[in-house]
Design a protein around this motif. Structure first.
Motif: not given
Length: 712
Positions: A269-273, A275-283
């Motif tokens: 999973i590359k796409e992130r739902v 991205k806030h600051a330096a936080i990466s979100a994966f779903e």
């Protein structure tokens, strides 16, 4: 390209593809003399506005010829060193190459590799070390290469940033001369190679992309898996993983997930739902993987373009479907984002979009190890500058959380010995654990946190404070006040602004606190001659924001020679140093002019305000005061034959005067008589164009030459 100029492209390869922050340091040597070194930054891709990388690595461009750093390449040896940041790390050894032999046409190339001294002019010069693999019919999926040694999965190879279908294989990192290669996308995980490369195939090969039915990436219904799932893992459930790294790799991350019951079936999973600051979100849906309910799920994060992969993490449904994970943690923790907004206010000015909020906590520092544990948070949007959202951050219980606003700029000049990271920085504030929810307000000049928005009128009023500069004998011509922020190492020093103050007897200056990062502690020093600094009034003084509500309406007094700003002249306290001289006079040195506090001190017709008294109350009467300078006077006392003879106890006497600390009287002493030895000529030395006067008077504070119009 202009006539007489050539372009030399320097291709730099790092083993782990960790290119962020790396640049080249170049200088030339001609006829044995080195030229000044300079930094060369990577090329920028005009479409993505990110550093350009080709399959080999990072690309730099050097202009050679007329008007460049190397106008005459013939006979010049080019020296190259790779450095990270401002020499925080260096890639040794340095490389060198005869520039004239390389630059022959308008466009030339050289290739260098991390940790290796050799410089090549083409990839082919490396022999069979680097193999270029081109993928035919890549389609729209994200692709990478899986490689095999002796039939076993070895390592993955990722494309360069600007390429999707071209890969570079470094055969030196393998132990075998036969390397298996397969093309992998989000829907396939081959357990055997599609092609086996051997050195006799050359260094330029092609391989076809896999063909299969394209199903919805995270749609369980379209998956061919037929296994039933435990009730805890429903088809509709989607797992969100919030992930933070401390090494700056967030922009190139891929999450790989697999079931412990089936290690071959993997999701990427590359796409992130979001991205806030330096936080990466994966779903994604864990239900796409078999045996989740019985065996649990594992996942890891990979940096695209890097062989480095983070360690394996385990997840169970009871952890919840919203988890947080930071680099260095042993495993994910259940996390529910909370509304947590911070608004920053400046004194009298609006906060623009160049301001960011830096966030850190003591537990992060333990996790980060040698990496930076400070996370920059941009504003929520350009329409809401100064407003920062921290809801996606996880702070371990009882951890010490710190935040500070910083002003960034794309135009900072870092050519000097010190790197300037920001235009200015405000102070760090600690956020108590009970304040980590809801809205917070920060205001420049205040270390505290506000629950409600601070009064704008108050911030406008406290933007300026005023300083009245008093110098001896009204000697204020050409003098001003130089200021800088004591808490901020980045904001530039500025001169205080002169203003017209009603009924002011001395020059008055206005200090604008909004021009500094914090503005809580501002240092001031008097200077003459503006930027030429022909003279300065030391020591430096400090203005501090008072704990109680300060008075910004009346000016402070900046008194020549006094180390502090004062509200009233009477608040200034100085020092004196009295010595008894061999002629029976008393030399009195003062840190400030006595006339500030005693206007009649030099008027011998008035009673002197100087008091010279012994411990038993016996006083010396001051007969006369001679003013030699604003801070030096000679005191004559009424004398008798026994006063100041060799047995007179001068140390029993104390010299006192209002607004100065009392000081014990003492004999003038010379600790090292050898320093006063003189064997040269003394007196007048006559010359046609000039006359020279020489005198030897080691105990004198001042020497005068009296010249008469006619001979006596």
């Amino acid at each position: 390209m202009e006539a007489g100029k050539s372009t030399l492209k320097i291709h730099y390869r790092r083993t782990l593809a960790d290119y962020d922050g790396w640049e080249l340091w170049l200088w030339g040597i001609k006829s044995g003399k080195p030229s000044d070194g300079f930094s060369l930054h990577p090329l920028i891709d005009s479409k993505t506005m990110s550093p350009y990388r080709d399959p080999f690595g990072s690309v730099f461009e050097l202009v050679v010829g007329s008007g460049s750093k190397f106008p005459d390449p013939k006979g010049t040896t080019l020296r190259i060193e790779a450095k990270w940041g401002e020499w925080c790390a260096k890639d040794t050894p340095s490389r060198e190459i005869p520039l004239g032999a390389v630059v022959k046409g308008e466009k030339e190339n050289i290739y260098i590799v991390e940790g290796e001294e050799a410089v090549f002019t083409s990839i082919a010069d490396f022999g069979t070390r680097f193999v270029v693999v081109t993928v035919e019919n890549p389609g729209t999926s994200y692709l990478y290469l899986a490689t095999f040694e002796d039939g076993d999965r070895s390592k993955d190879v990722f494309p360069a940033t600007q390429y999707r279908d071209v890969f570079l294989l470094d055969t030196m990192s393998y132990g075998s001369k036969e390397i298996g290669i397969s093309v992998v996308d989000n829907h396939s995980t081959p357990d055997r190679p599609h092609l086996v490369w051997t050195p006799d195939q050359g260094v330029d090969i092609s391989i076809k992309a896999p063909k299969h039915d394209r199903r919805a990436r995270d749609g369980f219904d379209s998956s061919p898996l037929s296994q039933s799932l435990d009730s805890k893992v429903q088809k509709q459930k989607r797992l969100t993983v919030l992930y933070h790294r401390f090494d700056g790799y967030e922009d190139d991350l891929v999450l790989t997930a697999w079931s412990q019951g089936n290690l071959k079936r993997r999701l990427r999973i590359k796409e992130r739902v979001a991205k806030h600051a330096a936080i990466s979100a994966f779903e994604f849906s864990p239900g796409m993987l078999p045996s989740i309910a019985t065996s649990g799920l594992s996942f890891a994060f990979e940096c695209i373009g890097s062989a480095a992969t983070s360690k394996e993490y385990r997840w169970q449904p009871e952890f919840g479907y919203q988890v947080f994970l930071a680099e260095g943690m042993d495993g994910p923790v259940t996390f529910e984002p909370r509304p947590r907004q911070v608004t920053y206010h400046r004194l009298g000015v609006t906060v623009d979009s160049s301001w960011q909020l830096e966030v850190t906590c003591d537990e992060w520092k333990k996790l980060a190890g040698s990496s930076q544990a400070i996370v920059p948070v941009p504003a929520i949007s350009e329409e809401q500058p100064g407003m920062f959202e921290l809801g996606d951050f996880w702070f371990p219980p009882s951890s010490k959380v710190l935040i500070r606003p910083v002003k960034t700029s794309d135009e900072l000049e870092n050519d000097g010995p010190e790197t300037k990271l920001y235009e200015m920085t405000d102070s760090w504030r600690e956020v108590p654990e009970d304040r980590l929810e809801g809205d917070l307000h920060l205001a420049q000049g205040y270390l505290g946190l506000f629950q409600d928005e601070p009064d704008r009128k108050m911030l406008n009023r406290e933007r300026y404070f005023y300083v009245e500069y008093r110098r001896y004998d009204d000697d204020g011509a050409g003098w001003d006040i130089w200021t800088w922020d004591n808490d901020d190492d980045f904001s530039d020093p500025v001169a205080a602004e002169p203003v017209d103050w009603e009924n002011a007897s001395y020059p008055t200056f206005r200090v604008d606190r909004s021009r500094y990062g914090s503005g809580r502690e501002i240092l001031l020093i008097g200077r003459q001659g503006g930027g030429h600094w022909t003279a300065k009034d030391e020591p430096q003084r400090m203005w501090k924001a008072e704990s109680k509500r300060p008075n910004f309406d009346d000016p402070y007094i900046f008194l020549q020679g006094h180390p502090h700003l004062v509200r009233r002249l009477e608040d200034a306290v100085g020092n004196i140093t009295p010595f008894v001289e061999v002629d029976g006079t008393i030399s009195l040195h003062s840190s400030m002019d006595l006339k500030w506090f005693h206007p009649n001190i030099d008027d011998n017709s008035k009673k002197s305000s100087l008091i010279i008294k012994s411990a038993n109350g016996k006083a010396m009467k001051v007969a006369k005061v001679d003013r030699k300078s604003s801070v030096f006077r000679v005191i004559h006392v009424e004398n008798d034959s026994k006063l100041f003879d060799e047995d007179f106890p001068v140390e029993d006497y104390t010299v006192s005067i209002r607004n100065f600390a009392p000081e014990v009287l003492s004999w003038r002493r010379y600790e090292n008589w050898d320093e006063y030895a003189y064997e040269g000529n003394l007196g007048l030395e006559f010359g046609i164009s000039e006359c020279t006067f020489r005198t030897f008077a080691p105990g004198a504070d001042q020497v005068s030459v009296i010249i008469y119009d006619t001979a006596i």
